[in-house]
Design an enzyme around this catalytic site. Structure first.
Site, PDB file in Angstrom:
ATOM      1  N   GLY D  15       0.774  -1.223   0.064  1.00  0.00           N
ATOM      2  CA  GLY D  15      -0.003   0.047   0.012  1.00  0.00           C
ATOM      3  C   GLY D  15       0.861   1.218   0.110  1.00  0.00           C
ATOM      4  N   ARG D  76       1.391  -5.144  -5.771  1.00  0.00           N
ATOM      5  CA  ARG D  76       1.502  -6.438  -5.131  1.00  0.00           C
ATOM      6  C   ARG D  76       2.090  -7.466  -6.102  1.00  0.00           C
ATOM      7  NH1 ARG D  76      -0.521  -5.100  -0.003  1.00  0.00           N
ATOM      8  NH2 ARG D  76      -1.804  -3.349  -0.261  1.00  0.00           N
ATOM      9  N   SER D  77       2.937  -8.169  -5.882  1.00  0.00           N
ATOM     10  CA  SER D  77       3.649  -9.122  -6.858  1.00  0.00           C
ATOM     11  C   SER D  77       3.301 -10.760  -6.272  1.00  0.00           C
ATOM     12  CB  SER D  77       5.070  -9.026  -7.131  1.00  0.00           C
ATOM     13  OG  SER D  77       5.494  -9.976  -7.915  1.00  0.00           O
ATOM     14  N   ASP D 107       4.321  -4.446   6.423  1.00  0.00           N
ATOM     15  CA  ASP D 107       5.008  -5.792   7.120  1.00  0.00           C
ATOM     16  C   ASP D 107       4.878  -6.628   5.933  1.00  0.00           C
ATOM     17  OD1 ASP D 107       2.339  -6.190   6.675  1.00  0.00           O
ATOM     18  OD2 ASP D 107       2.094  -6.749   8.533  1.00  0.00           O
ATOM     19  N   THR D 130       3.990   3.018   6.010  1.00  0.00           N
ATOM     20  CA  THR D 130       2.380   2.680   5.960  1.00  0.00           C
ATOM     21  C   THR D 130       1.827   3.543   6.839  1.00  0.00           C
ATOM     22  OG1 THR D 130       0.900   1.043   7.238  1.00  0.00           O
ATOM     23  CG2 THR D 130       3.351   0.948   7.834  1.00  0.00           C
ATOM     24  N   ASP D 132      -0.701   2.972   8.681  1.00  0.00           N
ATOM     25  CA  ASP D 132      -1.395   2.185   9.697  1.00  0.00           C
ATOM     26  C   ASP D 132      -0.456   2.371  11.152  1.00  0.00           C
ATOM     27  OD1 ASP D 132      -3.181   1.439   7.933  1.00  0.00           O
ATOM     28  OD2 ASP D 132      -2.342  -0.354   7.413  1.00  0.00           O
ATOM     29  N   ASP D 134       1.551   0.066  12.256  1.00  0.00           N
ATOM     30  CA  ASP D 134       1.588  -1.104  13.064  1.00  0.00           C
ATOM     31  C   ASP D 134       2.594  -2.038  12.856  1.00  0.00           C
ATOM     32  OD1 ASP D 134       1.492  -1.769  10.101  1.00  0.00           O
ATOM     33  OD2 ASP D 134      -0.247  -3.064   9.969  1.00  0.00           O
ATOM     34  N   ARG D 176      -6.311  -1.533   9.701  1.00  0.00           N
ATOM     35  CA  ARG D 176      -6.160  -3.128   9.622  1.00  0.00           C
ATOM     36  C   ARG D 176      -5.854  -3.558  11.000  1.00  0.00           C
ATOM     37  NH1 ARG D 176      -1.603  -5.142   5.796  1.00  0.00           N
ATOM     38  NH2 ARG D 176      -0.553  -4.129   7.491  1.00  0.00           N
ATOM     39  N   LEU D 258      -9.064   8.209   0.347  1.00  0.00           N
ATOM     40  CA  LEU D 258      -8.539   9.460   0.591  1.00  0.00           C
ATOM     41  C   LEU D 258      -7.363   9.468   1.831  1.00  0.00           C
ATOM     42  CD1 LEU D 258      -9.843  11.561   3.105  1.00  0.00           C
ATOM     43  CD2 LEU D 258     -11.677  11.525   1.242  1.00  0.00           C
TER      44      LEU D 258
END
Lengths: 327, 327, 327, 327
Positions: D15, D76-77, D107, D130, D132, D134, D176, D258
């Site tokens: 992200g 993302r792969s 992470d 990130t 988040d 976290d 999350r 947003l």
């Protein structure tokens, strides 16, 4: 309503204004939409002379609508003021096969465009790009609404501290002999007065104005001043007030260059998009030597000569609105 | 861990800073939460002397967390510098039954608080409220993060026009002999350098710094300057550069009072909320003559004497980060 | 041009809109300027019935021009829909000696105003306060420009992440069966398309539109959707696209209530100030049952009946500008 | 303290988060400053496999510090989850002569980095990117402060309308399974409560919380909810409240994507600049398989294993601050 123009160059010139990128984007895409080749010319007329020219595709102008400044850069060019300079500029256009120009800028830029267009019989369309809103034949210019909001937001911040301290602030804004920006900023920010070049202010009026500001329960006062020889600017005015009214806690703020920058407002992006599309349309309609204007929310074509004639009047209604709403 | 304090007054003093309202809100609600009466004192120490005092309820501080400035107003008080002034202040506190004070302000305000607290043996707790971040014993002060972001956003706007025109800008920011704000603003805004009071700059370094800015493909350059006698300010510096390097298109911008205003950032609101709650907690723990600080994200109590001792150091790491990231 | 009206009440009703406070301020000050008593009526028609009425002075409206929402609160009132409710409202007006009303709100509020004005022969003037810009006889409404900019700024943020991830976003905005806000937001934010109630979209067009978005080197795509039964909303549309075009990474964002809030833009503050002054002017000119409108930048009086008749047309030029500038 | 590393690649993964561009800029310039070649790798691990790799110069990262998203794109792969994918990735690194990697992400991205680093014995340093917040071993992550301010500014707008209408709002924010963002946003925006995954909420508490919100003279109420299976999200919670407390005017707002975008705040730009410089430093010190963290305002190295272990605790002090300051 079709034209033979197969390629067009776009440049920004003079002082930069927010929304210029949105205009470049719209010109580029409208040109390509109408099967033209579009060339970005860097650094205004200077780049036309030094051949800083690049073909643009639709994605050359992706992700710029929200950016302040101008991706094409801008500059003032002394060389373009000479016949020799313009000759080289013309030769560069021919070299790239550029048949027409869209010039985004203020009155100086449009004046240069008019001379060049006449000299070489080139179709040139202008877009009014200036925060000063000092062009004729258009209700507003690209960049004006953003500058107005930038000033207002700065004033909102200054009001926080003015109110906390109960102070008298003189705030100087741009405008180049045009009080439009100061007057409208004053209404929008709830200032007490605007001192603008169009209206001379007598000593007694200044006194009245200041006393009115602190009258009754008002606990701070903000006065907008246009940067101009006529007004003398905020610093001089503050000096005068400090001398004559030593009881006030006077402060000065000169907003400066931040007024030119920032992500454009919705109005400026929409205006620039409409005008950019209209510029290509105008070229296809064999219009030339006109500036795209907006009057009563309709696109109009304004002859260069009329656009750069300085005779904008200040609105009596707006002066009245400021006077009444700030009591 | 309970105290006998049954009522507390809160005031803001000195220069205003964004987040002061969030601090007033937290002090008020934490006081009421702990069964105290809370009094709002208007216009700092001046209002304590002129008895501008009002009892606050929880909803007296509703809807202010997002507002800049201070709803309690602020002022500098010459009277409070006198014994007579402080005596009247003390009598007013007794009249209202106010047993303790929370003072939100900078070093001048805390110095006054210390004198008053000693003279009348009143429990006083200070909160660091200043954009300059020039107090000791706390990593940051209420208002600093907002001012940092305000400067950065102004610089983002200036960069738009600087880049479009390929100019060298000197931008003056507040800081009162403390370069913290200028140095961090420079990193945050991608400026080329910060000229700060803590580090004297030789003529050769200035030259190097400027040339570095325009080296290679850099197309504009911004230098932050702390408003200070030591640096001389942006205007003087620009004059010097214009004279010695006439080839550069030099501009100056003095950000001024807008740096003090604006809706506080999340960090400032959270910091002010934590500190406001901690101030009441400190009073309940029989702490007095301490400033609430934050060290390594933990609330700490800093004796007034230590807080107002000027010996903040400038971070070598930050100077290094600026130097490397602006190449 | 003088009137006998000696007192006026002002209220906000229905959905709130940014700029309502600027309008309240201007009405209050213009009333006082013209020697009227001015009364603030809280919670719209509900407060007129429950007698939440307070006399306003010039400083009752200080420092509110920059605030979103409405300091007078707003509410919907079922009681005012009844004769009994309106009778009590009228009696309250008589009790306070309020001779005239200024009502700030959308079409529902103006409809109520018209009924009340006719029933009791009260001079009532309306101001168009709604973000939807769905009233007739005025080019724009108080709150519209702010909502447009709020949406645009949210879209600027979404574009950051959309571009980083190469996604297709459907973003739902307010508008209540009026696509004005979505269409202009789409142009301002550089979106690929706007799906609006006025123009039905066929399945094939949706396909074309989406494929166009990802055509060539475009690396993300944003589609604005008006919240409406006709469009079905962003969520339903996204479901349809996900099913039929599983290859796209589709995301939905519903902007929601944040579109109603925020500090008003310069345009909204200026518009509200002009309209507020004009409302008092209209009452003094014996106008009644009119809404203040703005047409081609001039203040006009629009009979209520015409204002609330829904027949706004969508601009062909704007559809064209969106189509061309998003290629 | 010198190393033999002569070239480094930088990529963003997972992200996107505001400040990633500032980190890319700092890594690039610190690498070049230390005489390394620096390669930008587009679209995360996917681009490492598909060889979207370009050498960067100092001006490759000019004028990006203020931009949201990531100029390197992110993706993302699935291929990188396979041995075959990582083998091709490694071969591409060898082809370009890239000896080390800096990975900016959350992470998942760091987990991938750890596997790759071990498999091929490549020096890899991670930066925590990130919103988040976290990750373990760092007080804060790149993007968190911007998201916090974005949420707060959205809440300021919602408060305008909530207060005008006297409503109860449930606002859902990202996180999350980590309530950090919701709890701090609640304090910063003056919300009444935060419903977060770490603390289960009983039915009675919900009732108490809501009644507290409307108690006394409070005229609106905002509750933050973390998007999470544990909380159920704002929509479900609102449904429950509507059913059990039909007297409240309940509204829901889901802030959505947003929150990921926008120009980064000063804190995020400074953090990203420090961490970017530190990443190159770490490689030069033969550190590998570490994430750069910030603890108590000092740069630290956190082993990947520890960084991605989920055991962040929620701060008791912050819960207390929210509870007290929202009475």
């Amino acid at each position: 309503m079709d034209s033979n123009i197969k390629s067009v160059g776009v440049l920004t010139s003079g002082g930069d204004a927010p929304g210029m990128n949105a205009a470049i984007r719209a010109v580029t895409r409208a040109g390509i939409f109408n099967n033209m080749k579009v060339y970005g010319i860097y650094r205004g007329y200077r780049g036309l002379i030094s051949d800083e020219i690049m073909e643009f595709k639709t994605n050359s102008v992706s992700n710029i609508i929200q950016q302040g400044g101008t991706m094409l850069k801008t500059a003032r060019s002394a060389d373009f003021m000479t016949e020799e300079g313009r000759r080289i500029a013309y030769e560069n256009m021919q070299k790239h096969g550029i048949e027409a120009l869209v010039v985004i800028g203020g009155d100086g830029s449009l004046t240069g465009a008019a001379i060049f267009a006449n000299e070489y019989n080139i179709p040139v369309v202008g877009l009014p790009g200036t925060i000063d809103n000092d062009l004729n034949g258009t209700d507003t210019t690209i960049g004006y609404d953003t500058a107005l909001n930038t000033i207002m937001q700065s004033m909102d911040k200054i009001r926080d501290t003015a109110t906390s301290h109960e102070r008298l602030f003189f705030i100087e804004v741009m405008g180049r002999n045009c009080g439009y920006l100061a007057l409208n900023s004053a209404i929008a920010s709830g200032a007490e007065a605007a001192i603008i070049p169009e209206i001379s202010i007598e000593k007694d009026q200044l006194a009245e104005l200041i006393e009115q500001g602190f009258r009754k329960s008002k606990n701070s006062s903000m006065v907008l001043v246009t940067e101009s020889e006529v007004t003398g600017g905020a610093m001089k005015l503050a000096e005068r007030v400090k001398k004559e009214y030593p009881q006030y806690d006077v402060r000065v703020s000169i907003l400066g260059h931040l007024q030119r920058g920032g992500s454009p407002t919705a109005q400026d992006r929409i205006l620039a998009s409409r005008m950019g599309v209209a510029a290509i349309q105008a070229l296809m309609e064999y219009q030339r030597n006109v500036m795209i204007g907006i009057r009563e929310n309709e696109i109009v074509y304004v002859p260069f000569k009329r656009a750069i004639k300085k005779d904008r009047e200040i609105s009596r209604e707006m002066l009245e609105v400021l006077r009444i709403s700030s009591i």
